[in-house]
Design an enzyme around this catalytic site. Sequence first.
Site, PDB file in Angstrom:
ATOM      1  N   LYS A  75       0.840  -1.211   0.000  1.00 35.20           N
ATOM      2  CA  LYS A  75       0.000   0.000   0.000  1.00 35.20           C
ATOM      3  C   LYS A  75       0.875   1.262   0.000  1.00 35.20           C
ATOM      4  CE  LYS A  75      -2.325  -1.398   3.647  1.00 35.20           C
ATOM      5  NZ  LYS A  75      -1.686  -2.722   3.795  1.00 35.20           N
ATOM      6  N   THR A  76       1.908   1.265   0.861  1.00 32.50           N
ATOM      7  CA  THR A  76       2.797   2.431   0.897  1.00 32.50           C
ATOM      8  C   THR A  76       3.503   2.574  -0.448  1.00 32.50           C
ATOM      9  OG1 THR A  76       3.160   1.966   3.232  1.00 32.50           O
ATOM     10  CG2 THR A  76       4.700   3.493   2.196  1.00 32.50           C
ATOM     11  N   ASP A 103      -1.524   6.561   6.273  1.00 33.62           N
ATOM     12  CA  ASP A 103      -1.516   5.130   6.584  1.00 33.62           C
ATOM     13  C   ASP A 103      -2.403   4.896   7.817  1.00 33.62           C
ATOM     14  OD1 ASP A 103      -0.804   2.528   6.249  1.00 33.62           O
ATOM     15  OD2 ASP A 103       1.263   2.741   6.933  1.00 33.62           O
ATOM     16  N   THR A 146      -5.878  -1.510   6.933  1.00 31.30           N
ATOM     17  CA  THR A 146      -5.944  -2.975   6.963  1.00 31.30           C
ATOM     18  C   THR A 146      -7.371  -3.385   7.323  1.00 31.30           C
ATOM     19  OG1 THR A 146      -5.185  -2.791   9.243  1.00 31.30           O
ATOM     20  CG2 THR A 146      -3.534  -3.397   7.599  1.00 31.30           C
ATOM     21  N   ARG A 202       6.543  -8.317   1.589  1.00 33.00           N
ATOM     22  CA  ARG A 202       7.473  -7.922   2.661  1.00 33.00           C
ATOM     23  C   ARG A 202       8.142  -9.158   3.258  1.00 33.00           C
ATOM     24  NH1 ARG A 202       4.746  -4.298   6.180  1.00 33.00           N
ATOM     25  NH2 ARG A 202       5.840  -2.597   5.149  1.00 33.00           N
TER      26      ARG A 202
HETATM   27  N1  LIG Z   1       3.880  -5.484  -6.024  1.00 37.51           N
HETATM   28  C1  LIG Z   1       5.096  -5.433  -5.509  1.00 37.51           C
HETATM   29  N2  LIG Z   1       6.170  -5.656  -6.275  1.00 37.51           N
HETATM   30  C2  LIG Z   1       7.405  -5.631  -5.738  1.00 37.51           C
HETATM   31  N3  LIG Z   1       7.670  -5.381  -4.444  1.00 37.51           N
HETATM   32  C3  LIG Z   1       6.634  -5.128  -3.649  1.00 37.51           C
HETATM   33  C4  LIG Z   1       5.307  -5.133  -4.135  1.00 37.51           C
HETATM   34  N4  LIG Z   1       4.477  -4.858  -3.119  1.00 37.51           N
HETATM   35  C5  LIG Z   1       5.236  -4.684  -2.036  1.00 37.51           C
HETATM   36  N5  LIG Z   1       6.541  -4.838  -2.348  1.00 37.51           N
HETATM   37  C6  LIG Z   1       7.658  -4.754  -1.412  1.00 37.51           C
HETATM   38  O1  LIG Z   1       7.190  -5.140  -0.129  1.00 37.51           O
HETATM   39  C7  LIG Z   1       7.640  -4.227   0.866  1.00 37.51           C
HETATM   40  C8  LIG Z   1       6.436  -3.810   1.699  1.00 37.51           C
HETATM   41  O2  LIG Z   1       5.567  -3.015   0.926  1.00 37.51           O
HETATM   42  P1  LIG Z   1       4.767  -1.776   1.553  1.00 37.51           P
HETATM   43  O3  LIG Z   1       5.578  -1.105   2.623  1.00 37.51           O
HETATM   44  O4  LIG Z   1       4.331  -0.947   0.423  1.00 37.51           O
HETATM   45  O5  LIG Z   1       3.537  -2.540   2.190  1.00 37.51           O
HETATM   46  P2  LIG Z   1       2.292  -1.939   2.971  1.00 37.51           P
HETATM   47  O6  LIG Z   1       1.090  -2.628   2.439  1.00 37.51           O
HETATM   48  O7  LIG Z   1       2.301  -0.457   2.920  1.00 37.51           O
HETATM   49  O8  LIG Z   1       2.539  -2.425   4.430  1.00 37.51           O
HETATM   50  P3  LIG Z   1       2.031  -1.713   5.794  1.00 37.51           P
HETATM   51  O9  LIG Z   1       0.549  -1.812   5.769  1.00 37.51           O
HETATM   52  O10 LIG Z   1       2.676  -2.562   6.866  1.00 37.51           O
HETATM   53  O11 LIG Z   1       2.553  -0.304   5.770  1.00 37.51           O
HETATM   54  C9  LIG Z   1       8.327  -3.080   0.126  1.00 37.51           C
HETATM   55  O12 LIG Z   1       9.706  -3.151   0.380  1.00 37.51           O
HETATM   56  C10 LIG Z   1       8.146  -3.330  -1.333  1.00 37.51           C
HETATM   57  O13 LIG Z   1       9.400  -3.284  -1.957  1.00 37.51           O
END
Ligand SMILES: Nc1ncnc2c1ncn2[C@@H]1O[C@H](COP(=O)(O)OP(=O)(O)OP(=O)(O)O)[C@@H](O)[C@H]1O
Length: 362
Positions: A73-74, A118, A167, A226
């Site tokens: 998401k981030t 977030d 989430t 992740r």
């Molecule tokens: N579609 C994708 N392709 C490649 N790498 C990804 C992808 N999605 C996530 N990642 C990798 O996974 C890691 C976590 O992603 P991110 O921080 O965006 O998740 P998030 O959903 O925001 O988590 P949170 O809810 O805990 O903040 C990042 O380092 C990113 O590089």
Amino acid sequence: MSPYESDPADRIVTAAADGEDQAVEAALRPKLLDEFIGQERVREQLSLVLQAARKRGTAPDHVLLSGPPGLGKTTLSMIIAAELNAPIRITSGPAIQHAGDLAAILSSLTEGEVLFLDEIHRMSRPAEEMLYMAMEDFRVDVIVGKGPGATAIPLELPPFTLVGATTRAGLLPPPLRDRFGFTGHMEFYAPAELQRVVHRSADLLDVEIDPAGAAEIAGRSRGTPRIANRLLRRVRDYAQVKHDGVVTPEIAAQALDVYEVDARGLDRLDRAVLEALLKLFGGGPVGLSTLAVAVGEESETVEEVAEPFLVREGLLARTPRGRIATAAAWHHLGLTPPVPSGQPGRGTASAQGELWGPTGGR
Ligand SMILES: Nc1ncnc2c1ncn2[C@@H]1O[C@H](COP(=O)(O)OP(=O)(O)OP(=O)(O)O)[C@@H](O)[C@H]1O
């Protein structure tokens, strides 16, 4: 002794970010929509939203991204800003406790800026109400003074795009949810997609990996990029210390066995819960608290840390009579399920049946 002595948040298979993740994630994040792997539907829909906004030369509708932690998401919020060639401001619901905190952020936004919020479901109520007006009319009322003398000073805001992440989409009040023009639901990744994530990250980290090695890591990553990236780093350590640094499927499997992450992504706590359910309670039904005592854990830890993944994997079911194991659970641990009573070959069942626990829900 507890099968899981350390803080459950420190598990290698947790989807939440730890300190090391935060340090390396910036380098591994895809920067543009084309580099973002998987989530085809969200990607396609978002691409249309962004292209249309670019064509019109206006800020796109506000975007809500919902889904479990660690799915990107981030990363997507940063991609939205990059695709719009706009700056991004990052904050989170828990950081905004007072409406004034939000007013300060909103009033300093520049035209077209992306504001990433977030954990938007964890914002305070007054801040949430201020956000309604900001999202809809690009305006906030700043309250000056207290009591009967308090006055509301209207403040115009430049058009901006809010990207909210949660989430728990179900926890968002409908008035807030309705103000997003586009909602993207993030799903867990398929193994083939995670294999591509592992390959891409290995390239960026300069790790030599063969396709089957990437598949081995992907299969143990619980559908979450992740976790895939974290397991890759641990496998890289093992490959460099014990071998020549090249990640083959055998080396990946050996490394993840050392870290007690099994072929399906279960860790020690997950397996302890399943083993107790199968070996002590014949597969259930057994109440949560009884199961928790059997593994030496708090009920909350079993319910919130281990069970969601076991349920998602179809290994455990929560029923009104208690927790029960599925046929897949017996198979995964290499055990034979007892034959139900009244059917031929009941021998094993009666032996295990004596160990069956209480059948209350909790
Ligand atoms: N579609 C994708 N392709 C490649 N790498 C990804 C992808 N999605 C996530 N990642 C990798 O996974 C890691 C976590 O992603 P991110 O921080 O965006 O998740 P998030 O959903 O925001 O988590 P949170 O809810 O805990 O903040 C990042 O380092 C990113 O590089």
